[in-house]
Scaffold this active site. Structure first.
Site, PDB file in Angstrom:
ATOM      1  N   ASP A  97       0.875  -1.131   0.114  1.00  0.00           N
ATOM      2  CA  ASP A  97       0.137  -0.097   0.089  1.00  0.00           C
ATOM      3  C   ASP A  97       0.841   1.092  -0.099  1.00  0.00           C
ATOM      4  OD1 ASP A  97      -2.495   1.390   0.135  1.00  0.00           O
ATOM      5  OD2 ASP A  97      -2.755   1.353   2.364  1.00  0.00           O
ATOM      6  N   HIS A  98       0.668   2.211  -1.020  1.00  0.00           N
ATOM      7  CA  HIS A  98       1.363   3.455  -0.976  1.00  0.00           C
ATOM      8  C   HIS A  98       2.770   3.346  -0.916  1.00  0.00           C
ATOM      9  CE1 HIS A  98      -2.138   5.943  -0.460  1.00  0.00           C
ATOM     10  NE2 HIS A  98      -2.565   4.974   0.538  1.00  0.00           N
ATOM     11  N   SER A 232     -12.997   4.030   4.815  1.00  0.00           N
ATOM     12  CA  SER A 232     -13.519   3.742   6.013  1.00  0.00           C
ATOM     13  C   SER A 232     -14.837   4.413   6.295  1.00  0.00           C
ATOM     14  CB  SER A 232     -12.737   3.663   7.132  1.00  0.00           C
ATOM     15  OG  SER A 232     -11.484   2.574   7.154  1.00  0.00           O
ATOM     16  N   ILE A 273      -9.621  -0.327   3.353  1.00  0.00           N
ATOM     17  CA  ILE A 273     -10.178  -0.044   4.463  1.00  0.00           C
ATOM     18  C   ILE A 273      -9.081  -0.551   5.759  1.00  0.00           C
ATOM     19  CG2 ILE A 273     -11.956  -0.919   6.309  1.00  0.00           C
ATOM     20  CD1 ILE A 273     -13.640  -1.686   3.719  1.00  0.00           C
ATOM     21  N   SER A 275      -8.781   2.331   8.778  1.00  0.00           N
ATOM     22  CA  SER A 275      -9.187   2.881   9.886  1.00  0.00           C
ATOM     23  C   SER A 275     -10.179   1.978  10.621  1.00  0.00           C
ATOM     24  CB  SER A 275      -9.692   4.253   9.916  1.00  0.00           C
ATOM     25  OG  SER A 275      -8.484   4.985   9.312  1.00  0.00           O
TER      26      SER A 275
HETATM   27  P1  13P Z   1      -8.917   4.554   5.534  1.00  0.00           P
HETATM   28  O1  13P Z   1      -8.023   5.402   6.624  1.00  0.00           O
HETATM   29  O2  13P Z   1     -10.176   5.186   5.339  1.00  0.00           O
HETATM   30  O3  13P Z   1      -9.408   3.120   6.177  1.00  0.00           O
HETATM   31  O4  13P Z   1      -8.171   4.425   4.275  1.00  0.00           O
HETATM   32  C1  13P Z   1      -7.176   3.081   4.152  1.00  0.00           C
HETATM   33  C2  13P Z   1      -6.621   3.270   2.883  1.00  0.00           C
HETATM   34  O5  13P Z   1      -6.775   4.076   1.969  1.00  0.00           O
HETATM   35  C3  13P Z   1      -5.274   2.447   2.900  1.00  0.00           C
HETATM   36  O6  13P Z   1      -4.358   2.612   1.757  1.00  0.00           O
HETATM   37  O1  G3H Z   2      -3.149   4.664   3.681  1.00  0.00           O
HETATM   38  C1  G3H Z   2      -2.383   4.466   4.737  1.00  0.00           C
HETATM   39  C2  G3H Z   2      -2.998   3.244   5.407  1.00  0.00           C
HETATM   40  O2  G3H Z   2      -4.003   3.540   6.315  1.00  0.00           O
HETATM   41  C3  G3H Z   2      -1.598   2.658   6.174  1.00  0.00           C
HETATM   42  O3  G3H Z   2      -1.229   3.515   7.450  1.00  0.00           O
HETATM   43  O4  G3H Z   2       1.287   3.956   7.251  1.00  0.00           O
HETATM   44  O5  G3H Z   2       0.003   4.025   9.308  1.00  0.00           O
HETATM   45  O6  G3H Z   2       0.381   1.747   8.273  1.00  0.00           O
HETATM   46  P1  G3H Z   2       0.124   3.290   8.076  1.00  0.00           P
HETATM   47 ZN    ZN Z   3      -4.654   4.635   0.770  1.00  0.00          ZN
END
Ligand code: 13P
Ligand code: G3H
Ligand code: ZN
Length: 327
Positions: A97-98, A232, A273, A275
């Site tokens: 992710d990211h 979320s 999802i 949060s």
């Molecule tokens: P939320 O913070 O809305 O759960 O989004 C999570 C997310 O986009 C992770 O990449």
């Molecule tokens: O979009 C980000 C995710 O909610 C992950 O967050 O970098 O705190 O693990 P984190």
């Molecule tokens: Zn995200």
């Protein structure tokens, strides 16, 4: 010395290509649940097996560090084995992710991830294309799928107008997808990360997502998988429990389930999802700590937290994303 690469197929994982094809054809979204630890991983897999849903196990760079990059693939391999034993198996992808650099994406691919995101959305268009393309070139040879992003998700914005300037520009999407070759595209249409997505005045309703932008993107990229981050709902019941048991989450607000249902029926094939899972676990842990102050066995508070997360995952799959019974 470098470890030998672990192809994701050795971990029993799949990439997201077939998942998205089916989700697009049948009008639902595949859930992408973030996790950092064993209980979250167990809960996500149990919830998805019990609701017969495909699932994307999602790990940020910092979550990967937290869990440990060497341990993580073994945890996921174990989760795949657990799913198989429970059900005869569901499609499971492991997704970065990211991701913010080629090096991180490569490291994840080499350690068994079946899908990676390169989030170049904070860069200029040209730099975003360049960086994303380097990851696509490496991933393609290994049959790993890649998610890119155009448009920046707003944080909590005081002014609606400042959020507007971050929305994805539909006129850029064809060129971005064409030049990079990404398999899916994350867009910004009014969602944001975390538990404070909107600042509402008393009596004010949560604003609608910009479905008009989504529709324009769908016209320009027919049949192409779109991803929604920051999705979320910030479940009010969990926020209330957290506050009741000593927490302090004031004016936390998320995306209403009805808007996510609408998105899931469209070209949105992946809904992220994180949060909501954090809130579900925190609510239960706070409740146990308040009601049973003498308890100090982690299983006695992480166990109920895990059970609550299983419930949340099943609820999302069945009632919001429509991914239940699609595995
Ligand atoms: P939320 O913070 O809305 O759960 O989004 C999570 C997310 O986009 C992770 O990449
Ligand atoms: O979009 C980000 C995710 O909610 C992950 O967050 O970098 O705190 O693990 P984190
Ligand atoms: Zn995200």
């Amino acid at each position: 010395m470098m470890d030998d690469p672990t192809p994701y197929k050795d971990l029993g994982l799949v990439n997201t290509r077939e998942m998205f094809k089916k989700a697009m054809a049948d009008g639902y979204a595949v859930p992408a649940y973030n996790f950092n630890n064993m209980e979250q991983l167990q809960a996500i897999v149990i919830g998805c097996v019990e609701s017969k849903s495909p699932v994307i196990l999602q790990v940020s760079g910092s979550a990967r560090k937290y869990a440990d990059p060497s341990l993580l693939p073994h945890m996921v391999k174990g989760a795949v084995a657990m799913a198989k034993k429970m059900s005869g198996s569901i499609p499971i992808a492991l997704h970065l992710d990211h991701g913010d650099s080629f090096e991180l994406a490569k490291d994840c691919i080499d350690s068994g991830f079946s899908s990676v995101m390169l989030d170049g959305s904070h860069h200029s268009f040209d730099e975003n294309v360049r960086l994303t393309k380097t990851v696509v070139d490496y991933a393609r040879e290994r049959d790993v799928t890649v998610e890119g992003e155009l448009g920046v998700l707003a944080g909590v914005e005081d002014e609606v107008s400042s959020a507007v300037s971050h929305y994805t520009k539909p006129e850029e999407v064809e060129e971005f997808v064409g030049k990079t070759g990404v398999d899916s595209l994350a867009i910004s249409i009014g969602t944001s990360h975390g538990a404070y997505k909107f600042k509402l005045k008393p009596g004010e309703e949560v604003p609608s997502l910009r479905f008009d932008i989504l529709e324009e993107i769908e016209k320009r990229l027919p049949g192409y998988p779109i991803v929604l981050h920051g999705a979320s709902s910030v479940t009010p019941e969990h926020v209330a429990l957290i506050n009741r048991y000593g927490g302090k989450l004031e004016s936390a607000v998320g995306i209403p389930a009805e808007q996510l249902r609408r998105a899931a029926r469209s070209a949105v094939c992946k809904i992220n999802i994180d949060s909501d899972g954090r809130l579900a676990m925190t609510a239960m842990i706070r409740q146990v700590f308040t009601e049973k102050p003498a308890e100090f066995d982690p299983r006695k508070y992480l166990g109920p937290a895990r059970d609550e997360l299983v419930k949340m995952v099943k609820h999302k799959n069945i009632n919001v994303l429509g991914s239940a019974h699609q595995a």
